[in-house]
Scaffold this motif. Structure first.
Motif, PDB file in Angstrom:
ATOM      1  N   ILE A   1      14.006   0.119   8.200  1.00 20.05           N
ATOM      2  CA  ILE A   1      14.270   1.581   6.821  1.00 20.05           C
ATOM      3  C   ILE A   1      14.056   2.654   6.333  1.00 20.05           C
ATOM      4  N   GLY A   2      14.802   3.534   6.208  1.00 22.76           N
ATOM      5  CA  GLY A   2      15.099   5.142   6.421  1.00 22.76           C
ATOM      6  C   GLY A   2      13.876   5.868   5.915  1.00 22.76           C
ATOM      7  N   PRO A   3      13.683   7.064   5.111  1.00 20.40           N
ATOM      8  CA  PRO A   3      12.810   7.814   4.889  1.00 20.40           C
ATOM      9  C   PRO A   3      12.640   7.802   3.372  1.00 20.40           C
ATOM     10  N   VAL A   4      13.470   7.397   2.801  1.00 18.40           N
ATOM     11  CA  VAL A   4      13.579   7.637   1.524  1.00 18.40           C
ATOM     12  C   VAL A   4      12.817   6.102   0.596  1.00 18.40           C
ATOM     13  N   PHE A   5      13.360   5.581   1.293  1.00 18.80           N
ATOM     14  CA  PHE A   5      12.478   3.867   1.236  1.00 18.80           C
ATOM     15  C   PHE A   5      11.877   3.404   1.858  1.00 18.80           C
ATOM     16  N   LEU A   6      11.086   4.303   2.512  1.00 15.53           N
ATOM     17  CA  LEU A   6       9.683   4.796   2.986  1.00 15.53           C
ATOM     18  C   LEU A   6       8.984   4.819   2.233  1.00 15.53           C
ATOM     19  N   LEU A   7       9.229   6.240   1.903  1.00 15.57           N
ATOM     20  CA  LEU A   7       8.340   6.946   0.739  1.00 15.57           C
ATOM     21  C   LEU A   7       7.679   6.005  -0.325  1.00 15.57           C
ATOM     22  N   LEU A   8       8.809   5.893  -1.196  1.00 16.25           N
ATOM     23  CA  LEU A   8       9.378   4.810  -2.498  1.00 16.25           C
ATOM     24  C   LEU A   8       8.061   3.775  -2.250  1.00 16.25           C
ATOM     25  N   THR A   9       8.393   2.855  -0.616  1.00 17.21           N
ATOM     26  CA  THR A   9       7.980   1.320  -0.955  1.00 17.21           C
ATOM     27  C   THR A   9       6.260   1.086   0.106  1.00 17.21           C
TER      28      THR A   9
ATOM     29  N   THR B   1      10.671  -4.428  -0.214  1.00 17.91           N
ATOM     30  CA  THR B   1      11.135  -2.572   0.411  1.00 17.91           C
ATOM     31  C   THR B   1      12.340  -2.645  -1.273  1.00 17.91           C
ATOM     32  N   TRP B   2      13.521  -3.143  -1.400  1.00 15.65           N
ATOM     33  CA  TRP B   2      13.894  -3.107  -2.390  1.00 15.65           C
ATOM     34  C   TRP B   2      13.609  -2.417  -3.360  1.00 15.65           C
ATOM     35  N   ALA B   3      12.726  -3.973  -4.007  1.00 17.04           N
ATOM     36  CA  ALA B   3      12.011  -4.254  -5.283  1.00 17.04           C
ATOM     37  C   ALA B   3      11.112  -2.945  -5.341  1.00 17.04           C
ATOM     38  N   ASN B   4      10.598  -2.287  -4.034  1.00 17.73           N
ATOM     39  CA  ASN B   4       9.683  -1.692  -4.708  1.00 17.73           C
ATOM     40  C   ASN B   4       9.247  -0.286  -4.652  1.00 17.73           C
ATOM     41  N   ALA B   5      10.748  -0.652  -3.720  1.00 11.34           N
ATOM     42  CA  ALA B   5      11.764   0.953  -4.396  1.00 11.34           C
ATOM     43  C   ALA B   5      11.969   1.421  -5.569  1.00 11.34           C
ATOM     44  N   PHE B   6      12.774   0.571  -6.235  1.00 11.14           N
ATOM     45  CA  PHE B   6      13.196   0.168  -7.592  1.00 11.14           C
ATOM     46  C   PHE B   6      12.268   0.524  -8.291  1.00 11.14           C
ATOM     47  N   GLN B   7      10.387  -0.128  -8.171  1.00 12.16           N
ATOM     48  CA  GLN B   7       9.718  -0.269  -8.731  1.00 12.16           C
ATOM     49  C   GLN B   7       8.706   1.089  -8.965  1.00 12.16           C
TER      50      GLN B   7
END
Lengths: 73, 542
Positions: B43-51, B196-202
């Motif tokens: 997982i990269g930085p943007v997804f990591l931040l959001l999640t 992670t995907w759901a977290n980033a979106f949410q």
């Protein structure tokens, strides 16, 4: 540099104890944000600055090499 | 279509979208347990931040912050947000990155694996397992109660013929049950990647919708300045951290006016935050250093550098989410719309304040969308917690004791799913029992108190080679013993204002667990040179 960052962190911890605003809500910043709330939003922004300086000036570069190790040994 | 029914459709559409994300992410799965539990560490930085942000913000952030601001005023921002901005990022920087490095280097999937290796102790895992799972359950409760309450409040009037007891709103038992089932489905489908995907979106959903809702509500209240001016007139203490004699005089005068029918606003009793409470809240955010679900997200990072964005942006995102919610909660104390108080006098359910404000002041579609935003904040934590509980059981109990080579990846994932269903069922039952008697905020604070009590363990494990196995036991057992005793004294969260010597219980707890760790470590043998070399490098192993 780590010492300076530590002093910055300690300063923010001290400034967080804003007892000097606790008994008042004026001046209202932008006409609607009570001063104590605005002060603490300022602490949040300052925290962002602190951590920006930390990752820029005190990053543990030795950990960057772990990615190259391939991992999951 | 009435507003409540429209909200039901928006919520159903949102939940279906999340299941779709889970199905999509499952297509990228590699079929291994490492992929299911830590997304192959990619997982990269943007997804990591959001999640990471989405995981740390739960019902506590939106529902709890509004409720607490409604009850006690703007001080909740100072208690939770400005402290957390400093301490959360400190933990990400000092703990998260290093744990990621050890996880990557030695293949850890759970916290317990790290602690077992670091302290050369299998038994420590058996002590940590019930402690961590036991602390995750109240955290899950925060989400289950917050979700069920929000849905019930925002869907009021939807189906009056079916749900007469809740004025047509989707009842708590159904709303919270559906939330649990949807999260289970997308976590089962997509594992850590799906979460992670759901977290980033949410996270994007609740940040954006929170700000939009803030704008809509202030507009309906006559603008920012009018909304605050109403509070200054009726509940001035809510705009400050401390209440003065003058505030009590205003309270008396406003109460007399309300009783005489001169104003629809019933003033709220002025409250102060004692200085020692304000100071000792500092310890609460140290809980993130020991959240097992956050540990699992740290392990999904692609590289150490991926953490930089999270460390810097976390305090700023917290401000973006909490600032509007706190002001909405404060405005709710004195809000009048079309000549009536928006929040009825003697309204006791503070957890529902945000939902009521939205239902009465925002267009129905936005009401439904905001509920989706609140659910987003809740579910982005629930999914991570479900996944981590499942991972802890599969890896630290099943595979550890049966043998990693005797349990297939498929069996690990299956066993983890069965265990998490059991935990969710227990939590759901507790939610039905406690939803009327416990505030989301108080439950959250108690849960954080327990995790914070364990935080000296992780700092010592990473930075003090003198920390010993028995010291680690002492830290965990002190936290569990003292924490349970204090929680019992507070009637398990029912006494919301419970303190110890005027301090938040977390302060004596963290001091005691640190003292136990240090004292016992100083008088017991440290781990072997081989282990020291493994965790501190050759130069420190002697």
């Amino acid at each position: 540099m780590k010492v300076l960052l530590g002093i910055f962190l300690l300063a923010l911890i001290v400034l967080h104890q804003d007892f000097w605003w606790h008994d008042r809500y004026t001046p209202l910043i932008f006409g609607f944000v009570p001063i104590s709330l605005a002060w603490h939003v300022g602490i949040s922004l300052a925290a962002g600055l602190l951590w920006f300086l930390a990752v820029t000036l005190a990053w543990p570069h030795e950990l960057d090499a772990v990615e190259a190790e391939g991992g999951d040994q | 279509m009435n507003a409540g029914l429209l909200a039901v459709w928006v919520i159903l559409g949102y939940l279906a979208l999340l299941i779709g994300i889970g199905m999509l992410s499952s297509r990228f799965g590699r079929g291994t347990s490492a992929d299911y539990f830590v997304a192959s560490r990619g997982i990269g930085p943007v997804f990591l931040l959001l999640t990471i942000f989405g995981t740390t913000m739960t019902a506590f952030a939106m529902v709890g912050s509004t409720a607490e601001a409604f009850t006690g005023g703007v001080g909740v921002y100072g208690l939770m947000v400005s402290w957390s901005g400093l301490v959360h990022s400190l933990c990400f920087f000092l703990v998260g990155v290093r744990l990621w490095a050890f996880g990557k280097r030695y293949g850890y999937v759970t916290q317990i694996q790290f602690f077992r290796d670091r302290f050369e102790s299998n038994g420590l895992g058996l002590v940590l397992f019930p402690a961590l799972v036991g602390l995750v359950i109240p955290y899950l409760l925060v989400g289950v109660i917050g979700g069920g309450k929000s849905i019930e409040a925002i869907t009021a009037g939807a189906l009056p013929a079916v749900f007469a007891a809740t004025k047509g709103g989707i009842p708590f038992w159904l709303g919270s049950g559906v939330v649990c089932i949807v999260v289970l489905i997308y976590v089962f489908l997509g594992g850590a990647r799906g979460a992670t995907w759901a977290n980033a979106f949410q996270t994007l959903v609740f940040v954006v919708l929170g700000v939009v809702t803030f704008g809509v509500i202030e507009d309906k209240l006559g603008g920012f300045q009018k909304a605050t001016a109403m509070v200054a007139e009726h509940n001035p203490a809510h705009l400050k951290f401390g209440a003065s004699a003058e505030d009590h005089a205003v309270f008396e005068a406003q109460m007399a006016a309300f009783q005489a029918g001169e104003t629809p606003i019933k003033p709220r009793e002025p409250e102060s935050i004692p200085p020692l409470i304000f100071l000792t809240y500092f310890f609460i955010p140290f809980s993130v250093a020991m959240f097992p679900h956050l540990f699992q997200h740290w392990l999904t990072a692609r590289s150490a550098k991926s953490f930089k964005l999270s460390v810097v942006a976390h305090p700023l995102l917290m401000a973006v989410v909490w600032f509007p919610c706190v002001l909405i909660g404060v405005w709710a104390t004195s809000a009048v719309f079309e000549g009536k108080a928006v929040i009825p006098p003697d309204f006791a359910n503070a957890n529902a304040v945000l939902a009521v404000m939205v239902r009465k002041l925002a267009p129905p579609v936005l009401g439904g969308l905001l509920t989706a935003g609140v659910l987003a904040a809740i579910m982005s934590s629930l999914d991570s917690q479900f996944l981590c509980v499942s991972s802890i059981f599969s890896n630290d109990i099943l595979a550890h004791y049966v043998g990693h080579d005797r349990v297939t990846d498929r069996q690990k994932v299956f066993a983890g799913r069965v265990f998490v269903i059991l935990i969710v069922a227990i939590t759901y039952g507790l939610g039905l029992w406690l939803s009327e008697s416990r505030s989301v905020f108080t439950l959250g604070v108690w849960c954080f108190t327990g995790f914070a009590g364990l935080s000296p363990l992780v700092f010592a494990a990473l930075y003090w080679k003198g920390a010993t196995k028995l010291g680690a036991y002492a830290c965990v057992l002190t936290t569990v013993g003292l924490g349970l005793w204090m929680c019992w004294q507070s009637d398990f969260g029912a006494k919301a204002d419970y303190t110890v010597f005027g301090m938040m219980p977390v302060a004596p707890l963290i001091i005691a667990s640190t003292a136990a760790l240090v004292f016992v470590s100083l008088v017991t043998p440290i781990v072997s040179p081989k282990t020291l070399e493994r965790f501190f490098g050759k130069q420190h192993a002697g």
